[in-house]
Each structure stands twice: as C-alpha cells, then as structure tokens.
Design an enzyme around this catalytic site. Structure first.
Site, PDB file in Angstrom:
ATOM      1  N   CYS A  78       0.792  -1.058   0.071  1.00 65.34           N
ATOM      2  CA  CYS A  78      -0.032  -0.018   0.144  1.00 65.34           C
ATOM      3  C   CYS A  78       0.941   1.303  -0.203  1.00 65.34           C
ATOM      4  CB  CYS A  78      -1.118   0.018   1.329  1.00 65.34           C
ATOM      5  SG  CYS A  78      -1.718   1.440   1.741  1.00 65.34           S
ATOM      6  N   GLN A 233      -7.133  19.941   9.702  1.00 68.91           N
ATOM      7  CA  GLN A 233      -5.952  19.106  10.195  1.00 68.91           C
ATOM      8  C   GLN A 233      -6.216  17.709  10.676  1.00 68.91           C
ATOM      9  OE1 GLN A 233      -3.003  20.615  10.005  1.00 68.91           O
ATOM     10  NE2 GLN A 233      -3.577  22.688   9.908  1.00 68.91           N
ATOM     11  N   ASP A 335      -0.187  29.419   6.453  1.00 65.27           N
ATOM     12  CA  ASP A 335      -0.126  28.162   6.271  1.00 65.27           C
ATOM     13  C   ASP A 335      -0.563  27.572   4.951  1.00 65.27           C
ATOM     14  OD1 ASP A 335      -0.487  25.392   6.982  1.00 65.27           O
ATOM     15  OD2 ASP A 335      -2.186  25.611   8.146  1.00 65.27           O
ATOM     16  N   CYS A 361       3.664  22.089   5.567  1.00 66.84           N
ATOM     17  CA  CYS A 361       3.743  20.762   5.677  1.00 66.84           C
ATOM     18  C   CYS A 361       4.724  19.906   4.506  1.00 66.84           C
ATOM     19  CB  CYS A 361       2.169  19.949   5.210  1.00 66.84           C
ATOM     20  SG  CYS A 361       1.650  20.730   3.609  1.00 66.84           S
TER      21      CYS A 361
END
Ligand SMILES: C[S@@+](CC[C@H](N)C(=O)[O-])C[C@H]1O[C@@H](n2cnc3c(N)ncnc32)[C@H](O)[C@@H]1O
Length: 404
Positions: A78, A233, A335, A361
């Site tokens: 996976c 989030q 962000d 991120c």
C-alpha cells in the site's frame, strides 16, 4: 538460484525527502524505499529516469537497529505509509534529518531539528481517502500508481474509519471523515443510495455529494464547522498543537493587527482574535469558497475579524489584505498548501510585519521560501517540527521569521 538472487545489492546511504534513502548502483543515484540508512539490501528497480533510479528493497541482508516488524500487513504494498518498518523514535530522527538537510541545501541554514512526538502513532488519520477502481474494489492506492490495494483495515486510520467502506461506489475517490466531536461522514462524487448507507457513515439524508456535508470540530474552547471536502488538520492532536505553536511563535499582543493567510475555516484566526482582543484586528484570507463560507460561520461573533475570499497572492498585490488591517500589519501567520508560498513571498515581505509564523507541511517548500524571505529582510528565528503524520514521510514545521 531464486529470482530475487539476480537482483542487485546496494549499501544504503542517508535518508532523503520523500520517504526513501539514497544509494548508488553502478555510479547512478538510486532512491530506495522500505529501507534505512546503513542497511545492505537487495533491490528491485521500479523506475528509471535520465538522472536517477527508483527502487524497492525486497530483501534486507544487513538490517538497521532501527528496523522493526511493520505493524500493518499491507506495508510495502500500500502506498499510504513509508515508515511502518521503522521504530517511531527513529522515524522522528529521520524526519529531523530531512528538515535540517532541506534548510541547509536550499536556505544555507545549519540547524539541528528535533521532531516532537504526537500520539497516537496508529489510528490517527481522521480523514482518509479511499479509492474505488473500475471493478468496484475500494481500498488504498499503491505507491506512485492508480492501482487499488484491497485493504481490509487501515492501521493509521482513526478507529472510526479503519474499516474500509465496503460499498460498491462509482470509480473514484471516497473520503471518509471523523471529527473530534465523533461525527462521521463520507464524501464522494458518486451518489450513495439510501439503503446502502453504512452504519452512520453516510448520514440519513441518503444522497451525499462532495462538499455538501459538514462536521463540527472542537479545539480548546472554539467550535468550527468544516464542510466534508474542506481542509482540516488530520491528526487528532494537530489542531490544538499547531494553534499553540502558532500563538507562541506569533507573540501577539492586545491591539495588534495580524494577517492569517491560507486560513482555511479559521482555526488560527480564532485564537489570534482572542490574543489581539477587541482593540486589535485579524484578517483571515482563504481562497476556497467552501472554506471561506465555513470561516464566516465560525468567526462571525468575533468583531475584530475581517474575512477575505481571495487567492493570497492577489489579496497581497492589490492591497486588500493591508486594507482590511487599516494599513498596519504587525504579524503574519501563513499556512500554505504543500507547494508553499513562492508567488506570495515578495508582497508578503512588503507588508512590513515584525514576525512571520510559517506553518509548513513540506520542508522543501518551506526552505525555499525561507531563502527568498532572507533576501527580503527576514531571518529564521525558531523552528519547531511535529510528527503529525506517523508512519509516513510527512512532517509539519512551524517556523518563526523575524524582521532584521
Ligand atoms: C494547509 S491548509 C491550512 C488551513 C488552516 N490554517 C488550518 O490549519 O486549518 C491551506 C489552505 O489554503 C487554501 N489555499 C490554497 N491555496 C490558496 C491560495 N493561493 N490563496 C488562498 N488560499 C489558498 C486552501 O483552500 C486551504 O484551506
């Protein structure tokens, strides 16, 4: 001789951004998955480009002390996880190395980065995108492929979502969501017949189309409505952890004027509004119409908040962000999505804020943007990194830049 004994053996070097490690084979760079620095592994080449090869480790001849038995039986097959075979503390060390390396290479900054632990390391994913293939199989995607791995239960998915929805959906993505308040829903473009509704997963309205449903989230005294397909989030600890880190980094005082860029449904805006008080001002800028709509509902009671529905780059260039702050910007929180804020950086620097708090991120996009901001009068002050996506190569950073 078995088939695998024909395959090449490599000595594995350092970890690289993206969940693989770097090795060399006949002078060529190979990015190897399912391995660890210092290991000797037999590899199967999965992809060749003019500059490098990609490979999977298929046999470990000399294991690293950080190697563990993967808790998930689908690990390696996976594409959802990269580090199931790595002890969680070692996963954080690897991620810290990746962030340090990106900062050094792209921004010329030498800094050791310690990645902070968040629990749980399994059962954390509150939003999971399953895929249905054209044979009606629903599962998770294989690495770098559209093929579906028939997964019965995903171990990193939240217990409320771990069982793969066993419905015969139309081909395409099926997003399953569970909120901090325990609400669950499935978001899909396919129509979901009422009589196939899974035990609470598809709500009793029957037909559910992407973007129509919403859940409620609760974070440290604030409630947020989030449309099913809207951004929230993912790790159960993420919203509170990042809000705390943003507030600590922003050092906002009563009466300050603050821009919250790429604000989603207003998570950071709500806490920044508390911090600036009624005499301050926060402008919350979000480009997605659904996110903006949710933000309007979530923040309407906060007089000091202004909302802009616009691409951040445009709202900076045309002056609407600064206008909404009456011409004064003390602190910026941003962000952005994985691609970072490259186009916004020049105008962002012109806002004149004393501090920028950059939530990222992707450490490569962060390092690139920090480099551009360094040329425009900012320097990196603090940087915290969080293991918000255990078992994967993803890591979240909160970087604070100060005006020089
Ligand atoms: C990583 S999310 C952060 C959301 C919010 N800070 C949170 O923690 O919930 C990034 C957000 O930026 C929005 N976005 C992406 N590109 C944008 C752009 N160019 N201008 C404005 N918003 C954008 C997305 O819709 C998404 O809501």
């Amino acid at each position: 001789m078995t088939e695998s004994e024909d395959l090449p053996v490599v000595e594995v070097g350092p970890v690289a951004h993206g969940g693989h490690c770097v090795a060399r084979l006949d002078g060529q760079v190979v990015f190897v998955r399912h391995t660890l620095p210092g290991e000797t592994v037999r590899v199967r080449i999965t992809d060749r480009t003019s500059r490098f090869l990609r490979a999977d480790a298929v046999e470990v001849l000399e294991p690293s002390p950080d190697r563990v038995e993967p808790p998930c039986p689908y690990a390696g097959d996976c594409g959802g996880c990269d580090f199931q075979h790595v002890d969680p503390a070692a996963q954080r060390r690897l991620l810290g190395t990746v962030v340090s390396e990106q900062l050094q290479r792209l921004a010329g900054i030498e800094r050791d980065v310690e990645v902070e632990e968040l629990s749980p390391v399994l059962g954390w994913r509150t939003r999971t995108t399953y895929t249905t293939d054209r044979h009606g199989r629903t599962g998770l995607r294989r690495h770098r492929s559209h093929e579906v791995v028939d997964v019965e239960r995903c171990l990193i998915a939240h217990p409320g979502l771990a069982e793969v929805p066993a419905l015969s959906w139309d081909p395409g993505p099926v997003e399953a969501v569970v909120s901090s308040t325990g609400e669950r829903l499935v978001v899909t473009d396919s129509r979901v017949p009422r009589d196939l509704a899974l035990d609470g997963l598809v709500d009793s309205n029957g037909h559910r189309r992407a973007g129509r449903a919403h859940v409620r989230e609760h974070v440290s005294g604030h409630d947020f409505r989030v449309s099913g397909s809207g951004f929230w989030q993912v790790h159960p600890q993420a919203a509170a952890t990042l809000s705390d880190a943003v507030l600590a980094g922003a050092q906002v005082g009563v009466g300050d004027h603050v821009a919250d860029l790429y604000a989603g449904v207003g998570l950071f805006t709500a806490f920044l509004a508390d911090a600036v008080g009624e005499t301050g001002r926060v402008v919350s800028v979000e480009g997605d119409p659904g996110g903006h709509r949710d933000a309007r509902r979530n923040l309407h009671h906060l007089e000091q908040v202004r909302l802009l529905k616009a691409p951040v780059e445009r709202s900076l260039r045309d002056g609407s962000t600064l206008g909404a702050l009456d011409g004064r910007c003390d602190v910026v929180v941003l962000d952005p999505p994985r691609t970072g804020a490259k186009k916004a950086v020049p105008d962002l620097a012109r806002l004149g804020a004393r501090r920028l708090v950059y939530v990222a991120c992707d450490p490569a996009a962060l390092a690139r943007d920090v480099a551009a901001l360094q040329e425009r009068g900012y320097r990196l002050d603090s940087l915290r990194a969080f293991a918000l996506f255990p078992m994967t190569h993803h890591v979240e950073c909160v970087a604070v830049l100060v005006s020089t």
